[in-house]
Each structure stands twice: as C-alpha cells, then as structure tokens.
Design a protein around this motif. Structure first.
Motif, PDB file in Angstrom:
ATOM      1  N   ASP A 100       0.827  -1.210   0.000  1.00  0.00           N
ATOM      2  CA  ASP A 100       0.000   0.000   0.000  1.00  0.00           C
ATOM      3  C   ASP A 100       0.861   1.260   0.000  1.00  0.00           C
ATOM      4  N   ARG A 101       1.953   1.234   0.803  1.00  0.00           N
ATOM      5  CA  ARG A 101       2.847   2.405   0.838  1.00  0.00           C
ATOM      6  C   ARG A 101       3.494   2.627  -0.522  1.00  0.00           C
ATOM      7  N   GLU A 105       2.410   1.596  -3.434  1.00  0.00           N
ATOM      8  CA  GLU A 105       1.364   2.028  -4.360  1.00  0.00           C
ATOM      9  C   GLU A 105       1.039   3.501  -4.146  1.00  0.00           C
ATOM     10  N   GLY A 106       0.957   3.924  -2.893  1.00  0.00           N
ATOM     11  CA  GLY A 106       0.706   5.333  -2.590  1.00  0.00           C
ATOM     12  C   GLY A 106       1.805   6.232  -3.116  1.00  0.00           C
ATOM     13  N   ARG A 107       3.052   5.769  -2.938  1.00  0.00           N
ATOM     14  CA  ARG A 107       4.179   6.560  -3.454  1.00  0.00           C
ATOM     15  C   ARG A 107       4.119   6.670  -4.973  1.00  0.00           C
ATOM     16  N   ASP A 135       1.447   6.412  -6.866  1.00  0.00           N
ATOM     17  CA  ASP A 135       0.333   7.306  -7.204  1.00  0.00           C
ATOM     18  C   ASP A 135       0.741   8.757  -7.020  1.00  0.00           C
ATOM     19  N   HIS A 136       1.384   9.025  -5.890  1.00  0.00           N
ATOM     20  CA  HIS A 136       1.827  10.398  -5.603  1.00  0.00           C
ATOM     21  C   HIS A 136       2.817  10.867  -6.663  1.00  0.00           C
ATOM     22  N   ARG A 137       3.759   9.993  -6.999  1.00  0.00           N
ATOM     23  CA  ARG A 137       4.779  10.344  -8.003  1.00  0.00           C
ATOM     24  C   ARG A 137       4.123  10.580  -9.357  1.00  0.00           C
ATOM     25  N   ASP A 167       1.016  11.517  -9.907  1.00  0.00           N
ATOM     26  CA  ASP A 167       0.294  12.790  -9.830  1.00  0.00           C
ATOM     27  C   ASP A 167       1.258  13.958  -9.952  1.00  0.00           C
TER      28      ASP A 167
END
Length: 178
Positions: free
Chosen positions: A43-44, A46-48, A50-52, A54
């Motif tokens: 999850d972390r 994937e979040g990174r 997604d953030h990258r 974006d």
C-alpha cells in the motif's frame, strides 16, 4: 504394558498435541502479521507511485501551460510588430497619397496604392507563415509532452504490476506455509 507407561505415553501425546496447537497458532499469527506487513508495504509503495504519478502529471501540465503562454506571448508580440509596421506603412502611404493628390499626379497615387496593396499582401503572408510556424511548434511540443506522459504512465503501470505480482507471490508463499 504397564499402566504407568500408558499414562506417560498419554501425557506425552497430550503434551505434543498442545505444543503442536501452540506452534500452529504461533505460525498462523506470524503468517498473518507477515501478510499484514506485506500488504502495508504494498500500500505504501502504491501510494508513493500514485503520488509520483500525480506529481509528474502536474509538472507536465504546468510545463504545457508555460509553453502555451510563451507561444501565445510570442504570437502576440509578432502580431503587434506586424500591426505597427503595417500602421507605419499605411501612414507613409497616406502621406504620399495626400502629397500626390495635392500635386495632381494621379498615376503616382495609383502606383502608391498598388505598392501599398502589395506590401499589405506581403505582410499578411508573412503573418500567416508566422502563425503556421507557431502552430506547428505548439503542436510538436504538445505531441512530445503527450509522448513523455504516455511513457511515464506505462512505466508506472509496469511498476504497479510488478509490485502486485510480488505481493501475490509473497501472499501465496505465506498461505502455503500457513
């Protein structure tokens, strides 16, 4: 067989069964904890990603806007210059035409009008060429930005797929052990 031996064997069997239950419970808890950690880590990541992604999209959008603004600004400056030159030529032609009218020389006035018309056409043609050139440059920049964005999207998708595959393999290993 002696009762004591049977009794000792039963106690040992119960002891082993209890230890097996405890070990099984501990392994299940450990497997669950490992699975939770793997999920959290996935999850972390994937979040990174997604953030990258974006962040990259925002940067591409900002760059595209700056390029559009720059091209618009350049186009405006060129239009102003062409307008100023056209106004100067018109003013000169008007003065020359007025002088010719005062002197009563119609052929000169006609020649000046013709020359003014030719200059006007040339300026229009040049302005059209500049507009086309700016449009072509803007289109090329847009295509390049789109291509870069597409490449980044594909890379992020591949990374996400790899993470999903690793996560699935780890989860399968944990399930097999548990």
């Amino acid at each position: 067989m002696n009762t004591r031996t049977v009794w000792d064997a039963t106690k040992l069997g119960l002891l082993f069964a209890g230890m097996a239950l405890i070990a099984d419970s501990a392994l299940a808890q450990d497997a669950g904890a490992i699975a939770d950690r793997v999920d959290a880590r996935g999850d972390r990541i994937e979040g990174r990603l997604d953030h990258r992604g974006d962040h990259i999209n925002e940067r591409l959008d900002r760059r595209g806007k700056r390029i559009d603004e720059h091209l618009d600004h350049r186009g405006d400056r060129i239009d102003k210059r062409l307008d100023m030159r056209g106004d100067r030529i018109d003013a000169r032609l008007d003065r020359a035409s007025d002088r010719a009218a005062e002197a009563g020389k119609d052929p000169l006035s006609e020649r000046l009008d013709q020359k003014g018309d030719r200059i006007d056409r040339r300026l229009d043609q040049r302005g059209d060429r500049v507009d086309r050139r700016l449009d072509n440059q803007g289109d090329r920049v847009d295509r390049r930005l789109d291509q870069r964005g597409d490449r980044i999207d594909r890379r992020l998708e591949r990374h996400g797929q790899r993470i999903d595959q690793r996560h699935d393999r780890r989860a399968d290993r944990i399930r097999r052990r548990g």
